[in-house]
Structure formats: C-alpha cells, structure tokens
Design a protein around this motif. Sequence first.
Motif, PDB file in Angstrom:
ATOM      1  N   ARG A   1      50.770  56.454  32.775  1.00 36.10           N
ATOM      2  CA  ARG A   1      49.267  56.362  32.669  1.00 36.10           C
ATOM      3  C   ARG A   1      48.636  57.208  31.607  1.00 36.10           C
ATOM      4  O   ARG A   1      47.631  56.913  31.187  1.00 36.10           O
ATOM      5  CB  ARG A   1      48.843  56.858  34.001  1.00 36.10           C
TER       6      ARG A   1
ATOM      7  N   SER B   1      52.528  50.525  35.839  1.00 32.67           N
ATOM      8  CA  SER B   1      51.081  51.092  35.160  1.00 32.67           C
ATOM      9  C   SER B   1      50.393  49.611  35.131  1.00 32.67           C
ATOM     10  O   SER B   1      50.792  48.995  34.222  1.00 32.67           O
ATOM     11  CB  SER B   1      51.232  52.021  33.930  1.00 32.67           C
TER      12      SER B   1
ATOM     13  N   ARG C   1      48.262  53.186  38.711  1.00 32.75           N
ATOM     14  CA  ARG C   1      49.756  52.933  39.265  1.00 32.75           C
ATOM     15  C   ARG C   1      50.012  52.163  40.287  1.00 32.75           C
ATOM     16  O   ARG C   1      49.172  52.125  41.451  1.00 32.75           O
ATOM     17  CB  ARG C   1      50.457  54.101  39.327  1.00 32.75           C
TER      18      ARG C   1
ATOM     19  N   ASP D   1      55.534  54.777  34.947  1.00 38.18           N
ATOM     20  CA  ASP D   1      54.302  55.733  35.128  1.00 38.18           C
ATOM     21  C   ASP D   1      54.019  56.216  33.674  1.00 38.18           C
ATOM     22  O   ASP D   1      54.360  57.230  33.639  1.00 38.18           O
ATOM     23  CB  ASP D   1      54.529  56.756  36.310  1.00 38.18           C
TER      24      ASP D   1
ATOM     25  N   GLY E   1      57.389  51.657  40.199  1.00 39.32           N
ATOM     26  CA  GLY E   1      56.201  51.891  39.852  1.00 39.32           C
ATOM     27  C   GLY E   1      55.773  50.953  38.460  1.00 39.32           C
ATOM     28  O   GLY E   1      56.592  51.312  37.607  1.00 39.32           O
TER      29      GLY E   1
END
Length: 146
Positions: A127, A86, A75, A125, A84
């Motif tokens: 992930r 990824s 991130r 985000d 943010g």
Amino acid sequence: MQEQKIFRPCTAHATGTKNEWDETIMTRNHQRDTRLVYSTEHGGTCPQCNQKLDRCRCRKAPARPAGDGIVRVSRATKGRKGKGVSVITGIPADDSELKQVAKVLKQKCGSGGTVKAGTIEIQGDHRDLLVAELKGMGYTVKRSGG
C-alpha cells in the motif's frame, strides 16, 4: 452471391403417391430465419448484430459511474485463504487503461496482480509504495482500511 440448392420432399411424397424430390433453389438472402452462430474459420459472432465478437457494436461495455475522483488503496484478504492483496479502486479509466496502469504498478512492486471489475489487485501488502506511485502519476490518493 453463391446460390445454394436445398432439397426437400415434395408434397405428393408425403401422401405416398410419388417418390421423387422437389428441387428448390434459394439464395442466402431469402433464408432470413438462419444466421451464422459460430464458425471455426471466423470465431464467434454476436447474436444481435451478426458481427465478430471483437467488432461487436451492440455489446460495448457500459461506462462506469463517475466516482468522487479519489483513488483508494486498501488491503483485502477475503476469499484468498488469508493471503493479502492490495486493492486499488476509483481510477477513472476503462479496462484497457486500467491494465496499463496495473502493469506499471506490478513492475514497481515486483509482484503479480490482476484487473477485476474496475479494480486493480496487486498481490501482497504494497500500500505505501502504491500510494507513492499513484501520486506520482497525478492521482489524488487515499489509503483506506486498516
């Protein structure tokens, strides 16, 4: 090949004794100092091979160095005003294949993203979801960073 007429002043004209033009006929093959740089009909051309940019032989992208075979998902917020993304690095593929993988991953995450310099950036985000999807595609995946 079509001949072109090129008119230039004769040498006697420079001295002022004659006021006439010397007609010289040259074919395109003899004009070695000139080349097509850009045409609105054909688009841009490469200066080295004189081909269209999409058919250029000399500017093929150099191959990326081989990584360790592990795809890393992290991130990042740097340079994005706190937003943010990824970031997926280490996929052993060229840009066209990376765009296809990015398209599939963006659809799975339901968000936007891009391919930049051999990495895939997915907005937000995601992930955990990305690690699961990439493992399903057959990659060895590690979650890196915090």
